[in-house]
Design an enzyme around this catalytic site. Structure first.
Site, PDB file in Angstrom:
ATOM      1  N   GLU A 121      22.130 -35.200  22.234  1.00 47.51           N
ATOM      2  CA  GLU A 121      23.441 -35.849  22.210  1.00 47.51           C
ATOM      3  C   GLU A 121      24.575 -34.963  22.701  1.00 47.51           C
ATOM      4  OE1 GLU A 121      24.332 -37.675  18.467  1.00 47.51           O
ATOM      5  OE2 GLU A 121      22.549 -38.942  18.504  1.00 47.51           O
ATOM      6  N   GLU A 180      15.935 -41.048  17.901  1.00 50.87           N
ATOM      7  CA  GLU A 180      16.608 -41.212  16.597  1.00 50.87           C
ATOM      8  C   GLU A 180      17.025 -42.656  16.416  1.00 50.87           C
ATOM      9  OE1 GLU A 180      20.024 -38.735  15.679  1.00 50.87           O
ATOM     10  OE2 GLU A 180      18.992 -36.956  16.457  1.00 50.87           O
TER      11      GLU A 180
HETATM   12  C1  PNW Z   1      23.267 -38.062  15.431  1.00 50.69           C
HETATM   13  N1  PNW Z   1      28.963 -40.863  16.297  1.00 50.69           N
HETATM   14  O1  PNW Z   1      24.606 -37.762  15.259  1.00 50.69           O
HETATM   15  C2  PNW Z   1      22.596 -36.712  15.365  1.00 50.69           C
HETATM   16  O2  PNW Z   1      21.703 -36.444  16.408  1.00 50.69           O
HETATM   17  C3  PNW Z   1      22.056 -36.377  14.032  1.00 50.69           C
HETATM   18  O3  PNW Z   1      22.072 -34.996  13.883  1.00 50.69           O
HETATM   19  C4  PNW Z   1      22.831 -37.106  12.954  1.00 50.69           C
HETATM   20  O4  PNW Z   1      22.516 -36.703  11.671  1.00 50.69           O
HETATM   21  C5  PNW Z   1      22.581 -38.592  13.155  1.00 50.69           C
HETATM   22  O5  PNW Z   1      22.906 -38.986  14.476  1.00 50.69           O
HETATM   23  C6  PNW Z   1      23.322 -39.497  12.184  1.00 50.69           C
HETATM   24  O6  PNW Z   1      24.703 -39.376  12.348  1.00 50.69           O
HETATM   25  C7  PNW Z   1      25.642 -38.593  15.522  1.00 50.69           C
HETATM   26  O7  PNW Z   1      30.062 -40.458  15.919  1.00 50.69           O
HETATM   27  C8  PNW Z   1      26.862 -38.230  14.985  1.00 50.69           C
HETATM   28  O8  PNW Z   1      28.795 -41.966  16.894  1.00 50.69           O
HETATM   29  C9  PNW Z   1      27.977 -38.984  15.245  1.00 50.69           C
HETATM   30  C10 PNW Z   1      27.847 -40.094  16.044  1.00 50.69           C
HETATM   31  C11 PNW Z   1      26.621 -40.456  16.593  1.00 50.69           C
HETATM   32  C12 PNW Z   1      25.522 -39.700  16.325  1.00 50.69           C
END
Ligand code: PNW
Length: 471
Positions: A170, A377
């Site tokens: 990401e 994920e």
């Molecule tokens: C992902 N957003 O994070 C990550 O790859 C993980 O480490 C995390 O724990 C998981 O998704 C759940 O959040 C994100 O703001 C963090 O859209 C923020 C966002 C998306 C994904």
């Protein structure tokens, strides 16, 4: 009636069922085994950066409980385990390689292989050594070259046993949330730095793919978090324009250079004031478009978008900080995210499983050189309740995962080349700016005793894997 088990699709031969974690979120041992500060350790010291003032020092202590955690994966019947290596553990301070740090990952890989679980390794899941941030972090082009040194060290130690390599997890989050909105570490709020971070992570990815490929790696990919940008009113030019801008910053700024070797023209135009064109060196895009063997897709929710101010709108990227943060939508800060009135998870993210089907199918139509896809994920945070007998009957999470697995099956039936699904996450863990407040695990972690308990969603997933293999 909601389903409590996925539909028995005929899953493709060799389809991988797995679960995912990331080093910073689970390991703990923040300053043990030779590890030094990552940007997240430093960020955790900033008042209001992380809900509850939580830090990553102990996390869920996976560093010391690794063999038991692998045994847990065996009990769930996972085919594959997606984890990340910590740059700050492997090259503390970005100095020489730390043998003790590499040894931890070497033992993890041996433990997994001994248990018949395929290791799926990610090199960068957001934990840049703080020493490199002090030299400009991802806004500094040199960091891309430092990443290749680190990637090469990890490959030299594990390349004889690890077959699947992901460069970045990401990059949207580690550039636009890290340097743009400041919701994530290092917490900077600087549009030019954020756009530079995007480009330098791309460059680091391409350089590392080339370096690892020459060293013999065969399965190389990257994981992106992608979304469907849906205009609130598909006939309103203002909403259509807002959706175009969101699609540009959330999806195409990543997909197009990686898969087509060029930034989209509209992205370059929108980002003119932030200097994207000026920092691209002549050979960069050729390096960035190095062929990929797979694309990892992380998906949690879609984004309904409007160009009109909307008092009821909330941005799902807002994070859990109490300090003041900005917008990740560099140059397009006005866009808003109205509600569709769908059910929401504890992250306040709308649940719309069909978005995952749409996304997987759409990618194949929009990108002609699309490599095989893996959902690396997908999962949900809910406020779990522990029953008197210690069980966690997480019906909502179970339903969320079942519905999304079904949509992966439908996407495959519609022609998408999807070869695996990893649920986020194996364990409750450090959810970035939300600290330990949001639980994504299919296994509960008691934060006092660090004891692990398989939730109903975990039992469902295990039963599903058995059924999928039997069918
Ligand atoms: C992902 N957003 O994070 C990550 O790859 C993980 O480490 C995390 O724990 C998981 O998704 C759940 O959040 C994100 O703001 C963090 O859209 C923020 C966002 C998306 C994904």
């Amino acid at each position: 009636m909601s389903q409590t088990a996925p539909t028995p699709f005929p899953w493709p031969h060799g389809f991988l069922w797995g679960s995912a974690t990331a080093a910073a979120q689970i390991e703990g041992a923040g300053h043990a085994g030779g590890k030094e500060d990552s940007i997240w350790d430093a960020f955790a010291q900033v008042p209001g950066a992380i809900a509850g003032g939580d830090d990553l020092e102990t996390a869920v202590d996976h560093y010391h409980r690794m063999p038991a955690d692998v045994a847990l994966m065996v009990s769930l019947g996972l085919d594959s385990y997606r984890f990340s290596t910590s740059w700050a553990r492997v090259r503390p301070g970005d100095r020489a390689v730390n043998p003790e740090g590499l040894d931890f990952y070497s033992r993890l890989v041996d433990e997994l292989l001994g248990a018949g679980i395929l290791p799926w390794l990610t090199l960068y899941h957001w934990d840049l050594p703080q020493a490199l941030e002090e030299k400009g972090g991802w806004a500094n082009r040199d960091t891309a070259y430092r990443f290749v040194d680190y990637a090469t060290d990890v490959y030299s130690a594990l390349g004889d046993r690890v077959t699947h390599w992901t460069t970045f997890n990401e990059p949207f989050c580690s550039s636009l949330l890290g340097y743009g909105s400041g919701v994530h570490a290092p917490g900077r709020q600087d549009g030019r730095a954020a756009i530079a971070a995007v480009h330098h992570q791309h460059l680091a990815h391409g350089l590392a793919v080339n370096a690892l490929r020459s060293a013999g790696a065969q399965n190389l990919g990257i994981t992106l978090n992608l979304t469907n940008a849906v205009p609130r009113d598909a006939t309103d030019p203002v909403d259509i324009e807002a959706a175009r801008r969101l699609d540009s910053l959330a999806n195409r700024i990543f997909l197009d250079p990686l898969l087509h070797g060029a930034y989209p023209e509209d992205t370059l135009r929108d980002l003119e004031p932030f200097g994207l064109a000026e920092i691209i060196h002549s050979d960069d895009l050729e390096i960035i478009a190095a062929p990929l063997d797979f694309l990892g897709v992380n998906h949690y929710h879609d984004d309904l978008v409007s160009g009109h101010a909307d008092a009821s709108a909330s941005d799902s990227h807002a994070g859990g900080a109490t300090r003041s943060v900005g917008s990740p939508w560099i140059g397009s800060e006005y866009i808003s995210f109205p509600s569709r009135g769908l059910p929401r998870t504890a992250m306040d993210w709308e649940v719309n499983p069909d978005g995952l089907r749409l996304l997987l199918v759409r990618l194949g139509k929009e990108y002609d050189r699309l490599p095989p896809l893996y959902v690396t994920e997908n999962g949900a945070a809910y406020d779990d309740v522990v029953s008197a007998d210690g069980a966690v009957h997480d019906a909502e999470r179970t339903e969320y995962i079942v519905a999304h697995i079904n949509k992966v099956g439908e996407a495959i039936a519609a022609g998408a080349d999807v070869r695996g699904y990893f649920v986020w996450s194996l364990l409750d863990n450090f959810e970035w700016s939300y600290g330990y407040e949001k639980r994504f695990g299919i296994v509960r972690v008691d934060y006092d005793t660090l004891e692990r308990t398989v939730k109903d969603s975990g039992s469902m997933f295990a039963a599903h894997i058995r059924a999928a293999h039997a069918g």
